[in-house]
Design a protein around this motif. Structure first.
Motif, PDB file in Angstrom:
ATOM      1  N   UNK A 115      44.129 -51.537   9.101  1.00 10.78           N
ATOM      2  CA  UNK A 115      42.863 -50.823   9.274  1.00 10.78           C
ATOM      3  C   UNK A 115      41.679 -51.658   8.813  1.00 10.78           C
ATOM      4  N   UNK A 116      40.591 -51.588   9.579  1.00 10.42           N
ATOM      5  CA  UNK A 116      39.429 -52.432   9.304  1.00 10.42           C
ATOM      6  C   UNK A 116      38.159 -51.603   9.266  1.00 10.42           C
ATOM      7  N   UNK A 117      37.183 -52.112   8.523  1.00  3.69           N
ATOM      8  CA  UNK A 117      35.828 -51.574   8.541  1.00  3.69           C
ATOM      9  C   UNK A 117      34.980 -52.552   9.337  1.00  3.69           C
ATOM     10  N   UNK A 118      34.277 -52.057  10.357  1.00  2.00           N
ATOM     11  CA  UNK A 118      33.410 -52.952  11.119  1.00  2.00           C
ATOM     12  C   UNK A 118      31.978 -52.431  11.069  1.00  2.00           C
ATOM     13  N   UNK A 119      31.047 -53.360  11.160  1.00  2.00           N
ATOM     14  CA  UNK A 119      29.626 -53.029  11.205  1.00  2.00           C
ATOM     15  C   UNK A 119      29.000 -53.908  12.277  1.00  2.00           C
ATOM     16  N   UNK A 120      28.346 -53.289  13.245  1.00  2.00           N
ATOM     17  CA  UNK A 120      27.755 -54.021  14.360  1.00  2.00           C
ATOM     18  C   UNK A 120      28.782 -54.927  15.043  1.00  2.00           C
ATOM     19  N   UNK A 121      30.028 -54.479  15.053  1.00  2.00           N
ATOM     20  CA  UNK A 121      31.094 -55.225  15.716  1.00  2.00           C
ATOM     21  C   UNK A 121      31.787 -56.249  14.858  1.00  2.00           C
ATOM     22  N   UNK A 122      31.313 -56.476  13.649  1.00  2.00           N
ATOM     23  CA  UNK A 122      31.874 -57.510  12.778  1.00  2.00           C
ATOM     24  C   UNK A 122      32.689 -56.881  11.659  1.00  2.00           C
ATOM     25  N   UNK A 123      33.866 -57.439  11.391  1.00  4.89           N
ATOM     26  CA  UNK A 123      34.727 -56.919  10.327  1.00  4.89           C
ATOM     27  C   UNK A 123      34.096 -57.192   8.971  1.00  4.89           C
TER      28      UNK A 123
END
Length: 333
Positions: A293-301
């Motif tokens: 599972x990942x957290x992304x912001x504006x498409x970036x991990x």
């Protein structure tokens, strides 16, 4: 590069464009994305949540088990996917023959000749048509009694189930994880699949959900040969961008999504490209086929998280309040 990742995030429905609740919302997400990774049921469920605002985890089960508007089986790259029921036949028509050919070496290692595979497909489908949803242990015994495998253990059982699935004759039925079952497709969906698909239509759907992307990205996502993928992408693309001396194709120019999103394991957004244009840390991509599972912001991990306790490890600051609250809503908490 920030614009590219944000555009891809929006294309992949991570701006959460689906507002419909219930199984209809689940099916809408799956159609828009062209299918979702489903190595784990939980991962596929959280992929739906990340792309919709009103669905729940029980809606995902309902859509697959009762409404049957989505199908879980082996599709792109021969991996487990959740696809729209109407897409199952076209996808297998395009991808199935190559995926079976690519598996020949493994079949040989397991002693699964073409004759054994053909007989196993008949035996498995006949059993499922007669007895309905059946788990792996019982299906293994069926194959042993038919004289097709020597013992009800080992990888040959799964290989034969997968092969029959690639022929469009079985798919996953009710239950998840240890309780999962398989069913005969023509009984489960009420008719056999028509294994005919249009490559350009698939390329257009890929660019809609993953663009801007390259032909090699499309080949990586689908499992198709690069030359065929290139011809289809070039035929349907309506706009192109150059990134690091590489042409990326798209069907629309998206402003991009810059939200923060919590993705489940094996999320399609991080598996849909040959080149992600970002390096994933080992906490997300440790190797061995795992994608956590990942957290992304504006498409970036920008971090990773855990389902069990919702603990988060961020590589940079981000406000996760809304996402954590929505996880609780999705799970019924």
């Amino acid at each position: 590069m920030d614009w590219l990742l944000a555009a891809r995030m929006q294309a992949n429905c991570l701006a959460r464009p689906v507002n419909e609740a219930g199984p209809g919302g689940v099916a809408d997400v799956v159609r828009r994305t062209g299918g979702l990774q489903a190595q784990t049921w939980r991962g596929a469920s959280y992929a739906v949540r990340a792309r919709s605002t009103s669905t729940t985890i029980s809606d995902v089960s309902w859509a697959q088990e009762t409404d049957r508007s989505v199908v879980r089986g082996w599709f792109m790259r021969g991996t487990l996917q959740l696809v729209a029921a109407e897409d199952a036949g076209p996808l297998l028509g395009l991808l199935g023959p190559k995926l079976i050919k690519d598996s020949e070496r493994r079949y040989g290692e397991l002693g699964l000749t073409e004759r054994i595979r053909a007989e196993a497909a008949d035996v498995l489908e006949d059993w499922l048509l007669t007895h309905g949803p059946t788990g792996r242990t019982e299906l293994a015994d069926v194959l042993v009694r038919a004289g097709l495998i020597a013992e009800p253990k080992g990888q040959a059982v799964y290989a034969l189930l997968r092969h029959t699935g690639l022929l469009g004759r079985l798919c996953y039925g009710p239950g998840h994880d240890r309780g999962e079952t398989w069913v005969a497709v023509r009984d489960w969906l009420g008719k056999p699949l028509v294994l005919e698909g249009d490559l350009e239509s698939l390329a257009r759907r890929y660019l809609t959900a993953y663009g801007p992307a390259t032909a090699r990205d499309f080949a990586t996502w689908s499992g198709l040969p690069v030359p065929a993928a290139r011809g289809a992408i070039e035929a349907v693309a309506t706009t192109s961008f150059e990134v690091e001396a590489t042409a990326l194709h798209a069907v629309e120019d998206l402003p991009g999504c810059r939200d923060v999103r919590l993705l489940g394991e094996f999320d399609a957004y991080l598996l849909g490209y040959q080149n992600r244009y970002q390096e994933l840390p080992t906490s997300i991509f440790p190797g061995g086929g795992m994608l956590r599972p990942a957290v992304i912001s504006a498409g970036r991990a920008i971090g990773t998280w855990r389902h069990a306790d919702l603990s988060v490890e961020l590589f940079e600051p981000a406000d996760l309040t809304g996402e954590l609250q929505d996880l609780a809503r999705f799970g019924g908490g």
